[in-house]
Scaffold this active site. Structure first.
Site, short mmCIF file in Angstrom:
data_model
loop_
_atom_site.label_atom_id
_atom_site.label_comp_id
_atom_site.label_asym_id
_atom_site.label_seq_id
_atom_site.Cartn_x
_atom_site.Cartn_y
_atom_site.Cartn_z
N LYS A 22 0.37 -8.36 -1.61
CA LYS A 22 1.30 -7.23 -1.61
C LYS A 22 0.57 -5.93 -1.96
O LYS A 22 0.69 -4.93 -1.25
CB LYS A 22 2.42 -7.47 -2.63
CG LYS A 22 3.27 -6.24 -2.88
CD LYS A 22 4.32 -6.46 -3.94
CE LYS A 22 3.86 -6.28 -5.36
NZ LYS A 22 3.77 -4.90 -5.85
N ASN A 23 -0.17 -5.95 -3.06
CA ASN A 23 -0.76 -4.70 -3.54
C ASN A 23 -1.79 -4.14 -2.58
O ASN A 23 -2.04 -2.94 -2.57
CB ASN A 23 -1.38 -4.91 -4.93
CG ASN A 23 -0.31 -4.98 -6.00
OD1 ASN A 23 0.88 -4.83 -5.71
ND2 ASN A 23 -0.72 -5.20 -7.24
N CYS A 118 9.01 3.18 -14.70
CA CYS A 118 9.61 1.91 -14.34
C CYS A 118 9.67 1.06 -15.59
O CYS A 118 9.20 1.47 -16.66
CB CYS A 118 8.84 1.22 -13.23
SG CYS A 118 7.28 0.57 -13.72
N ASP A 310 -1.18 -8.17 -14.38
CA ASP A 310 -0.15 -8.78 -13.53
C ASP A 310 -0.07 -10.31 -13.72
O ASP A 310 0.77 -10.96 -13.10
CB ASP A 310 -0.43 -8.47 -12.05
CG ASP A 310 -0.03 -7.05 -11.70
OD1 ASP A 310 0.56 -6.36 -12.54
OD2 ASP A 310 -0.33 -6.62 -10.57
N ARG A 402 10.59 -8.93 -4.42
CA ARG A 402 9.69 -7.81 -4.17
C ARG A 402 8.27 -8.30 -3.93
O ARG A 402 7.50 -7.64 -3.22
CB ARG A 402 9.67 -6.85 -5.37
CG ARG A 402 10.94 -6.04 -5.53
CD ARG A 402 10.73 -5.00 -6.60
NE ARG A 402 9.39 -4.43 -6.47
CZ ARG A 402 8.64 -4.01 -7.47
NH1 ARG A 402 9.09 -4.04 -8.70
NH2 ARG A 402 7.44 -3.52 -7.26
C1 UD1 Z 1 -1.44 -1.20 -9.71
C2 UD1 Z 1 -0.68 -2.41 -9.20
C3 UD1 Z 1 0.02 -3.11 -10.35
C4 UD1 Z 1 -0.97 -3.43 -11.45
C5 UD1 Z 1 -1.77 -2.20 -11.86
C6 UD1 Z 1 -2.88 -2.51 -12.85
C7 UD1 Z 1 -0.03 -1.80 -6.96
C8 UD1 Z 1 1.08 -1.49 -6.02
N1 UD1 Z 1 0.30 -1.98 -8.24
O1 UD1 Z 1 -0.47 -0.31 -10.26
O2 UD1 Z 1 0.61 -4.31 -9.84
O3 UD1 Z 1 -0.27 -3.92 -12.58
O4 UD1 Z 1 -2.38 -1.60 -10.71
O5 UD1 Z 1 -3.74 -3.46 -12.34
O6 UD1 Z 1 -1.18 -1.92 -6.56
N2 UD1 Z 1 -1.84 5.96 -15.32
C9 UD1 Z 1 -1.74 7.26 -15.78
N3 UD1 Z 1 -1.83 8.28 -14.89
C10 UD1 Z 1 -2.02 8.06 -13.55
C11 UD1 Z 1 -2.14 6.73 -13.09
C12 UD1 Z 1 -2.05 5.71 -13.99
O7 UD1 Z 1 -1.56 7.49 -17.00
O8 UD1 Z 1 -2.09 9.04 -12.78
C13 UD1 Z 1 -1.75 4.85 -16.29
C14 UD1 Z 1 -0.60 3.89 -16.00
O9 UD1 Z 1 0.62 4.36 -16.58
C15 UD1 Z 1 -1.10 2.61 -16.62
C16 UD1 Z 1 -2.61 2.67 -16.35
O10 UD1 Z 1 -2.91 4.04 -16.09
O11 UD1 Z 1 -0.85 2.60 -18.00
C17 UD1 Z 1 -3.09 1.85 -15.18
O12 UD1 Z 1 -2.28 2.10 -14.07
P1 UD1 Z 1 -2.78 1.95 -12.58
O13 UD1 Z 1 -4.06 1.17 -12.56
O14 UD1 Z 1 -2.76 3.27 -11.91
O15 UD1 Z 1 -1.63 1.03 -11.94
P2 UD1 Z 1 -0.89 1.21 -10.58
O16 UD1 Z 1 -1.85 1.66 -9.52
O17 UD1 Z 1 0.37 1.96 -10.76
#
Ligand code: UD1
Length: 426
Positions: A22-23, A118, A310, A402
């Protein structure tokens, strides 16, 4: 709303095929916006999330041909009719925000709703926005939308992420492919899905290197062309079924498994006393547990190659039956223990202190009604239910839909007693 009724305590045997990730699929679909030529994705998972994104792409004017249940999705972004991604669609699924970078890179402007927080945490997108600003975009955040413009195109930039973000790394990669000049991403995420995206982009004519290590370099090109790309297998789905077998017992082989991407999970399972036979060439993972006790294992979630956040909820379900106490630390998201009270309803002994959960193993879990709170948390309840005595009813399973393709069918095929009950049936 549908619910799952699960009767636990049955050892499992047979084979479970692993679906596309999915990701990965979500970012690959966004990549199709970068070219006017057709992009075909094979091994596509049929999930609520991937279907949401295909709807958003259609709204933007992408021709989507993806018959229901089919694993091949054809996307053609020859002529877009809009560069606006509305709130109603982005709020349904955060990864929709990833259309911003490709639209900006190809058209020089885009308006995309902020995704909002979320259940598992605030999940801001500040790192994404800083990356685009560094690439010369003018951004205005107004009334819940990001309005982005780069009239003369994006330009290459040297971006050092202050901490690892999967989404920001992928988003910056997508945009950098069409930027003018070289982009260097430092402290980039190293998740296997990043390498999958890089392979797809390179097959479209992008000039990228280094996805995998923490520094990624991309030399922007003027145009990208179409491609056919096979979506990598889902490591989280594979790891989840491995935990299912570890918790319920039995002997199950996972096929089409992304074995190399599962090192940390396999390591934790072996420490817990599970027999894991991983065959990288055959892409199979055989999981066996026949009556042996489970050792308590501590884990700390971390960016790849560490233990994935995850998989944290699923491992907690397993550890609730371990012989001893395990400490589980969640280091990525600030509110990712919502499954703990639900697991406790099944008899688990878990106390949460900040970002740490202390799980004291119990001899047995007992079925009870429980409620899914987010995608991975909900599958942890399924794992616990399959190991529990008696019947468990899991409600709010739209979370499961999902991210887990044909979950009941895959589990039933290896001997589990899992039934979906729709609200109308009762
Ligand atoms: C992706 C995955 C999710 C997984 C996560 C971590 C998808 C669709 N989702 O989510 O399943 O759990 O990676 O492996 O691929 N953060 C900030 N600012 C930003 C971006 C992130 O503060 O601009 C923080 C987030 O709140 C979180 C951390 O950084 O605490 C890591 O998030 P991130 O690696 O970006 O996760 P996602 O890409 O949202």
């Amino acid at each position: 709303m549908d619910r799952l009724k699960i009767s636990g305590g049955k050892p499992l045997s047979g084979t479970i095929p692993i679906s596309g990730a999915k990701n990965s699929a979500l970012k690959l679909m966004a990549a199709a916006l970068l070219t006017p030529e057709p992009v075909t994705l094979t091994n596509m998972p049929n999930l609520a999330d991937t279907r949401f994104l295909s709807q958003l792409l259609s709204t933007l004017g992408v021709e989507v041909y993806w018959p229901k249940g089919d694993a091949t999705c054809h996307l053609n972004a020859a002529e877009l009719t809009s560069t606006i991604a509305p709130y109603e669609q982005v709020r349904k699924m955060r990864a929709s925000f990833n259309v911003l970078g490709p639209l900006l890179a190809r058209y020089g402007h885009a308006t995309v709703s902020l995704p909002g927080g979320c259940a598992i945490g605030a999940r801001p997108v500040d790192l994404h926005l800083k990356a685009f600003e560094a690439m010369g975009a003018d951004l205005l955040v107004e009334q819940g939308y990001v309005k982005a413009a780069a009239i003369h195109g994006l330009k290459g930039a040297h971006i050092v992420f202050p901490f690892v973000s999967v989404g920001a790394t992928e988003h910056a990669m997508l945009a950098a492919t069409l930027a003018n000049g070289e982009t260097v991403l430092e402290n980039a995420a190293r998740e296997p899905e990043i390498a999958d995206l890089a392979d797809c982009l390179n097959s479209m004519g992008a000039q990228g290197s280094g996805a995998g290590p923490a520094t990624i370099t991309i030399e922007g090109v003027e145009k990208l062309h179409g491609t056919t790309h096979d979506v990598m297998a889902d490591r989280i789905e594979a790891g989840t079924y491995a935990m299912v077998v570890a918790a319920a017992g039995g002997d199950v082989t996972l096929t089409n498994a992304p074995v190399a991407a599962l090192s940390a999970v396999n390591h934790a399972l072996r420490n817990a006393g599970i027999i894991v036979d991983a065959d990288k060439d055959a892409r199979t993972l055989r999981i066996q547990r026949n009556g042996s006790k489970l050792n308590a294992v501590n884990i700390d979630t971390a960016p790849h190659p560490g233990f994935p956040t995850d998989m944290q909820a699923q491992f907690m379900a397993l550890m609730s039956l371990a012989d001893g106490t395990s400490i589980i630390r969640e280091n990525i998201f600030e509110n990712r223990f919502m499954h703990a009270p639900e697991l406790s309803r099944l008899g688990a002994n878990i106390s949460v202190r900040g970002h740490e959960a202390i799980v004291k193993g119990v001899d047995a879990l007992k079925g009870a009604p429980v409620m899914a709170t987010d995608l991975r948390a909900s599958v942890s309840l399924v794992i616990a239910a399959l190991a529990a005595q008696g019947e468990t009813e899991v409600s709010r399973i739209y979370h499961l839909d999902r991210g887990f393709e044909r979950l009941e069918q895959k589990l039933t095929a290896v001997g589990a007693d899992v039934r979906r009950v729709s609200a109308e049936e009762e």
